[in-house]
Design an enzyme around this catalytic site. Structure first.
Site, PDB file in Angstrom:
ATOM      1  N   ASP A  95       0.798  -1.404   0.004  1.00 12.64           N
ATOM      2  CA  ASP A  95       0.018   0.061  -0.114  1.00 12.64           C
ATOM      3  C   ASP A  95       0.922   1.299   0.035  1.00 12.64           C
ATOM      4  OD1 ASP A  95      -3.032  -0.889   1.435  1.00 12.64           O
ATOM      5  OD2 ASP A  95      -1.333  -2.347   1.401  1.00 12.64           O
TER       6      ASP A  95
ATOM      7  N   HIS B 254     -18.518  -5.046   4.895  1.00 12.79           N
ATOM      8  CA  HIS B 254     -18.495  -3.609   3.957  1.00 12.79           C
ATOM      9  C   HIS B 254     -19.854  -3.512   3.068  1.00 12.79           C
ATOM     10  CE1 HIS B 254     -13.797  -4.030   3.704  1.00 12.79           C
ATOM     11  NE2 HIS B 254     -14.378  -3.817   4.733  1.00 12.79           N
TER      12      HIS B 254
ATOM     13  N   ASP C 153     -12.248   4.767  -3.375  1.00 13.51           N
ATOM     14  CA  ASP C 153     -13.028   3.438  -3.706  1.00 13.51           C
ATOM     15  C   ASP C 153     -13.986   3.274  -4.821  1.00 13.51           C
ATOM     16  OD1 ASP C 153     -11.777   1.999  -1.671  1.00 13.51           O
ATOM     17  OD2 ASP C 153     -13.149   2.389  -0.117  1.00 13.51           O
TER      18      ASP C 153
ATOM     19  N   ASP D 184      -6.503  -1.137  -3.288  1.00  8.87           N
ATOM     20  CA  ASP D 184      -8.035  -1.231  -2.991  1.00  8.87           C
ATOM     21  C   ASP D 184      -8.092  -2.773  -2.600  1.00  8.87           C
ATOM     22  OD1 ASP D 184     -10.582  -0.671  -2.394  1.00  8.87           O
ATOM     23  OD2 ASP D 184     -11.171  -1.145  -4.777  1.00  8.87           O
TER      24      ASP D 184
ATOM     25  N   THR E 149      -7.120  -4.447   0.508  1.00  2.00           N
ATOM     26  CA  THR E 149      -5.868  -5.195   0.926  1.00  2.00           C
ATOM     27  C   THR E 149      -6.041  -6.394   1.706  1.00  2.00           C
ATOM     28  OG1 THR E 149      -5.208  -2.739   1.564  1.00  2.00           O
ATOM     29  CG2 THR E 149      -4.371  -4.393   2.848  1.00  2.00           C
TER      30      THR E 149
ATOM     31  N   SER F 103     -12.518  -5.559  -3.644  1.00  2.00           N
ATOM     32  CA  SER F 103     -11.709  -4.444  -4.582  1.00  2.00           C
ATOM     33  C   SER F 103     -12.794  -3.851  -5.858  1.00  2.00           C
ATOM     34  CB  SER F 103     -10.386  -4.470  -4.962  1.00  2.00           C
ATOM     35  OG  SER F 103     -10.435  -5.420  -5.980  1.00  2.00           O
TER      36      SER F 103
ATOM     37  N   ASP G  36      -6.420   4.995  -4.733  1.00  2.00           N
ATOM     38  CA  ASP G  36      -6.388   3.909  -3.704  1.00  2.00           C
ATOM     39  C   ASP G  36      -5.231   2.895  -4.299  1.00  2.00           C
ATOM     40  OD1 ASP G  36      -6.633   1.826  -1.967  1.00  2.00           O
ATOM     41  OD2 ASP G  36      -8.904   1.857  -2.178  1.00  2.00           O
TER      42      ASP G  36
ATOM     43  N   GLU H 193      -5.303   7.384  -0.069  1.00  2.00           N
ATOM     44  CA  GLU H 193      -5.846   6.588   1.132  1.00  2.00           C
ATOM     45  C   GLU H 193      -4.746   6.744   2.009  1.00  2.00           C
ATOM     46  OE1 GLU H 193      -7.312   2.328   0.849  1.00  2.00           O
ATOM     47  OE2 GLU H 193      -7.867   2.527   2.895  1.00  2.00           O
TER      48      GLU H 193
HETATM   49  P1  AMP Z   1     -14.299  -4.112  -0.669  1.00  2.00           P
HETATM   50  O1  AMP Z   1     -13.160  -4.889  -1.588  1.00  2.00           O
HETATM   51  O2  AMP Z   1     -15.669  -4.597  -1.983  1.00  2.00           O
HETATM   52  O3  AMP Z   1     -14.768  -5.242   0.668  1.00  2.00           O
HETATM   53  O4  AMP Z   1     -14.110  -2.708  -0.268  1.00  2.00           O
HETATM   54  C1  AMP Z   1     -12.859  -2.587  -0.020  1.00  2.00           C
HETATM   55  C2  AMP Z   1     -12.955  -0.978   0.851  1.00  2.00           C
HETATM   56  O5  AMP Z   1     -14.089  -1.072   1.687  1.00  2.00           O
HETATM   57  C3  AMP Z   1     -12.001  -0.788   1.328  1.00  2.00           C
HETATM   58  O6  AMP Z   1     -10.919   0.066   0.556  1.00  2.00           O
HETATM   59  C4  AMP Z   1     -12.517   0.404   2.562  1.00  2.00           C
HETATM   60  O7  AMP Z   1     -12.408   1.650   2.233  1.00  2.00           O
HETATM   61  C5  AMP Z   1     -14.001  -0.020   2.431  1.00  2.00           C
HETATM   62  N1  AMP Z   1     -14.714   0.056   3.479  1.00  2.00           N
HETATM   63  C6  AMP Z   1     -14.113  -0.251   4.967  1.00  2.00           C
HETATM   64  N2  AMP Z   1     -15.144  -0.327   5.756  1.00  2.00           N
HETATM   65  C7  AMP Z   1     -16.547  -0.432   5.142  1.00  2.00           C
HETATM   66  C8  AMP Z   1     -17.613  -0.177   5.521  1.00  2.00           C
HETATM   67  N3  AMP Z   1     -18.230  -0.366   6.983  1.00  2.00           N
HETATM   68  N4  AMP Z   1     -18.665  -0.199   4.497  1.00  2.00           N
HETATM   69  C9  AMP Z   1     -18.261  -0.257   3.391  1.00  2.00           C
HETATM   70  N5  AMP Z   1     -16.816  -0.147   2.989  1.00  2.00           N
HETATM   71  C10 AMP Z   1     -16.004  -0.037   3.625  1.00  2.00           C
HETATM   72 MG    MG Z   2     -10.331   0.761  -1.030  1.00  2.00          MG
END
Ligand code: AMP
Ligand code: MG
Length: 339
Positions: free
Chosen positions: A46, A226, A280, A134, A136, A250, A131, A69
């Site tokens: 990152d 998420h 994101d 994205d 991680t 991501s 990002d 980020e």
């Molecule tokens: P994903 O890969 O779709 O799970 O999304 C990853 C991104 O979710 C990360 O880069 C975070 O910035 C973001 N993230 C962290 N916490 C949350 C949350 N509570 N709701 C939605 N997105 C989140």
């Molecule tokens: Mg991200």
């Protein structure tokens, strides 16, 4: 001549260099993962990716602010971690000092470049959203992750680049190799090429032309924290979708539906207070729009990138092709009203 040809080219070169860096980390099997203050993981990849991308932008567009980020505070307090990141930056950049995107010169400059990403965003003429890695958590579990860089001009995304080192070149052929780079310029369509193939070799991509939603496939985050998996399952069921959701980390989700490898991306909030981050969604939003899709929040509003580092005015994401997105949105409203 494209209005943003130079920005797109530089963004692609920068994202490619960052993808090289993430590959070095993956191959070394030493991700250097540490926890940030919000307890989310951050790795040497990152930090390194943010340094090489902002380094490239600073060399070519020194006046442009960047909403990135990461920041360097962890590295400034950890000499060993900082040295590891510096070695990676050097290795990923190679010794090509003629490169159009220049080089990061030393460790101090590396930290300063990372911190150039602290910009607060808002209504400005020009800014980049970055990002560096994205997803991680996907990177750590060797799943999908994405290096995402977008140029925002007058609050609209005009260039979007997404590097997906673990996305198959041909989704129908497991032996086709991995690593794709997608890019889009507003009004000019969306394109894709294998990572490390020449910048000019990209081919146009289009969203699926599917009209029978019951045969659609939808994708969502792996992380249940998420997006609301249960509500999303309900929406799929009401749409008559029978295929199980495809879960991936991501903005590879936006990239997948943009290249017709999936039809719908749902991201409904699990928390009433969480604000989605602009980094994101900026690149993915343009990629899907330029591939013939529509991206809105869960109420049907366009994403508003003028509100700072987060999408304060939006909640949730609903992305799909023009032909089916309104229908998906209708069912989303229904499920939201019931809950
Ligand atoms: P994903 O890969 O779709 O799970 O999304 C990853 C991104 O979710 C990360 O880069 C975070 O910035 C973001 N993230 C962290 N916490 C949350 C949350 N509570 N709701 C939605 N997105 C989140
Ligand atoms: Mg991200």
């Amino acid at each position: 001549m494209s209005l943003y040809a130079r920005e797109r080219r530089i963004a692609e070169l920068a994202v490619e260099r960052a993808c090289r860096l993430t590959s070095i980390v993956s191959e070394s099997q030493q991700t250097g993962s540490v926890s940030k203050s919000d307890l989310s993981p951050v790795t040497v990849a990152d930090f390194g990716a943010q340094a090489v991308i902002i380094g490239a932008l600073q060399n070519v567009f020194p006046a442009d602010p960047v909403v990135g980020e990461e920041d360097s505070s962890i590295l400034r307090n950890d000499v060993e971690l900082r040295e590891r990141v510096w070695k990676l930056v050097v290795e990923a950049s190679g010794d090509d000092y003629q490169s159009e995107i220049g080089q990061v010169e030393n460790e101090e400059q590396m930290l300063d470049y990372i911190d150039w990403g602290r910009f607060e965003g808002g209504k400005v003429k020009r800014m980049w959203a970055l990002d560096p890695v994205d997803g991680t958590k996907g990177f750590l579990r060797r799943g999908q992750f994405a290096v995402c860089l977008a140029l925002i001009v007058d609050s609209k995304v005009v260039v979007g680049v997404i590097g997906c080192p673990n996305l198959l070149v041909d989704p129908a052929d497991g032996s086709s190799g991995k690593g794709m780079l997608m890019s889009a310029v507003v009004g000019e369509g969306a394109f894709s090429r294998p990572l490390a193939s020449p910048v000019g070799s990209a081919r146009p991509i289009k969203m699926s032309s599917l009209t029978d939603i019951t045969t659609a496939s939808f994708c969502e985050s792996v992380e249940a924290g998420h997006s609301a998996h249960d509500q999303q399952a309900k929406i799929a069921q009401l749409l008559g979708i029978t295929k199980p959701s495809v879960r991936m980390d991501s903005q590879a989700k936006y990239a997948s539906i943009a290249r017709c490898d999936g039809d719908i991306y749902l991201r409904l909030p699990v928390s009433a207070t969480y604000e989605e981050k602009i980094w994101d969604h900026a690149s993915g939003n343009l990629l899907v729009t330029e591939a013939g899709g529509i991206v809105t929040d869960m109420f049907g509003n366009p994403l508003d990138f003028s509100q700072g580092r987060t999408l304060k005015k939006n909640k949730g994401i609903v992305a799909a092709s023009k032909a089916i997105q309104p229908k998906v949105l209708e069912v989303v409203q229904k499920v939201l009203q019931e809950s």
